[in-house]
Scaffold this motif. Sequence first.
Motif, mmCIF file in Angstrom:
data_model
loop_
_atom_site.group_PDB
_atom_site.id
_atom_site.type_symbol
_atom_site.label_atom_id
_atom_site.label_comp_id
_atom_site.label_asym_id
_atom_site.label_seq_id
_atom_site.Cartn_x
_atom_site.Cartn_y
_atom_site.Cartn_z
ATOM 1 N N LEU A 150 40.642 54.426 36.928
ATOM 2 C CA LEU A 150 40.464 52.973 36.933
ATOM 3 C C LEU A 150 40.001 52.470 38.290
ATOM 4 O O LEU A 150 39.305 51.457 38.373
ATOM 5 C CB LEU A 150 41.767 52.279 36.552
ATOM 6 C CG LEU A 150 42.122 52.289 35.074
ATOM 7 C CD1 LEU A 150 43.491 51.657 34.850
ATOM 8 C CD2 LEU A 150 41.070 51.573 34.252
ATOM 9 N N SER B 299 37.780 53.681 40.133
ATOM 10 C CA SER B 299 36.324 53.754 40.237
ATOM 11 C C SER B 299 35.644 52.573 39.544
ATOM 12 O O SER B 299 34.470 52.320 39.770
ATOM 13 C CB SER B 299 35.816 55.074 39.663
ATOM 14 O OG SER B 299 36.093 55.147 38.284
ATOM 15 N N TYR B 300 36.372 51.860 38.697
ATOM 16 C CA TYR B 300 35.840 50.675 38.015
ATOM 17 C C TYR B 300 36.458 49.395 38.550
ATOM 18 O O TYR B 300 36.545 48.393 37.835
ATOM 19 C CB TYR B 300 36.085 50.777 36.504
ATOM 20 C CG TYR B 300 35.327 51.892 35.853
ATOM 21 C CD1 TYR B 300 33.974 51.769 35.599
ATOM 22 C CD2 TYR B 300 35.966 53.079 35.503
ATOM 23 C CE1 TYR B 300 33.273 52.789 35.011
ATOM 24 C CE2 TYR B 300 35.265 54.111 34.915
ATOM 25 C CZ TYR B 300 33.923 53.959 34.667
ATOM 26 O OH TYR B 300 33.231 54.977 34.086
ATOM 27 N N ALA B 301 36.903 49.393 39.795
ATOM 28 C CA ALA B 301 37.581 48.226 40.366
ATOM 29 C C ALA B 301 36.685 46.994 40.370
ATOM 30 O O ALA B 301 37.156 45.878 40.119
ATOM 31 C CB ALA B 301 38.056 48.545 41.781
ATOM 32 N N ASP B 302 35.389 47.168 40.630
ATOM 33 C CA ASP B 302 34.496 46.005 40.645
ATOM 34 C C ASP B 302 34.353 45.379 39.263
ATOM 35 O O ASP B 302 34.336 44.156 39.114
ATOM 36 C CB ASP B 302 33.129 46.393 41.206
ATOM 37 C CG ASP B 302 32.480 47.537 40.441
ATOM 38 O OD1 ASP B 302 33.215 48.319 39.810
ATOM 39 O OD2 ASP B 302 31.235 47.636 40.477
ATOM 40 N N VAL B 303 34.271 46.205 38.238
ATOM 41 C CA VAL B 303 34.171 45.691 36.866
ATOM 42 C C VAL B 303 35.472 45.018 36.463
ATOM 43 O O VAL B 303 35.466 43.945 35.846
ATOM 44 C CB VAL B 303 33.829 46.846 35.891
ATOM 45 C CG1 VAL B 303 33.802 46.350 34.457
ATOM 46 C CG2 VAL B 303 32.501 47.486 36.267
ATOM 47 N N LEU B 304 36.587 45.632 36.814
ATOM 48 C CA LEU B 304 37.883 45.063 36.457
ATOM 49 C C LEU B 304 38.142 43.748 37.186
ATOM 50 O O LEU B 304 38.731 42.828 36.620
ATOM 51 C CB LEU B 304 39.004 46.058 36.766
ATOM 52 C CG LEU B 304 39.067 47.286 35.860
ATOM 53 C CD1 LEU B 304 40.114 48.263 36.356
ATOM 54 C CD2 LEU B 304 39.374 46.882 34.446
ATOM 55 N N SER B 305 37.701 43.642 38.430
ATOM 56 C CA SER B 305 37.948 42.415 39.184
ATOM 57 C C SER B 305 37.149 41.239 38.610
ATOM 58 O O SER B 305 37.605 40.105 38.655
ATOM 59 C CB SER B 305 37.612 42.613 40.663
ATOM 60 O OG SER B 305 36.225 42.847 40.831
ATOM 61 N N LYS B 306 35.980 41.505 38.051
ATOM 62 C CA LYS B 306 35.175 40.440 37.435
ATOM 63 C C LYS B 306 35.841 39.901 36.174
ATOM 64 O O LYS B 306 35.767 38.717 35.881
ATOM 65 C CB LYS B 306 33.782 40.942 37.096
ATOM 66 C CG LYS B 306 32.918 41.203 38.304
ATOM 67 C CD LYS B 306 31.573 41.750 37.890
ATOM 68 C CE LYS B 306 30.751 42.127 39.123
ATOM 69 N NZ LYS B 306 29.495 42.774 38.747
#
Length: 112
Positions: free
Chosen positions: A74, A76-83
Amino acid sequence: MTLIRDFAVIFVCLLMGKAIAAVLPFAFPASIIGLLLLFALLSSNLVRLEWVQAGGQLILRHMALLFIPVAAGLLSYADVLSKGLGFILLAAVTGLVLILLAVGWLYQRLAS
């Protein structure tokens, strides 16, 4: 030796769940089918609790270690999750409230 037996029973239920999931005409998680199968076997006393208790306790004791790869993935997908964090939190809170309301309503219906 008891752990080998315990893990063998759990693993056989998982394999049977995979076999059942493979022949179903719709997608369903094989692990859930295996757990339901193990539950049915335990409930019907075809499998005794002593046959899986030590292995199950060992798995539960170390379950937190099994979530480390997921948490690392997860990150590695921090930018997607933060959006989408607002939507994720909204969905989680809404789901929690709906579940609490449904369980409370069902309890009141069954208790009266």
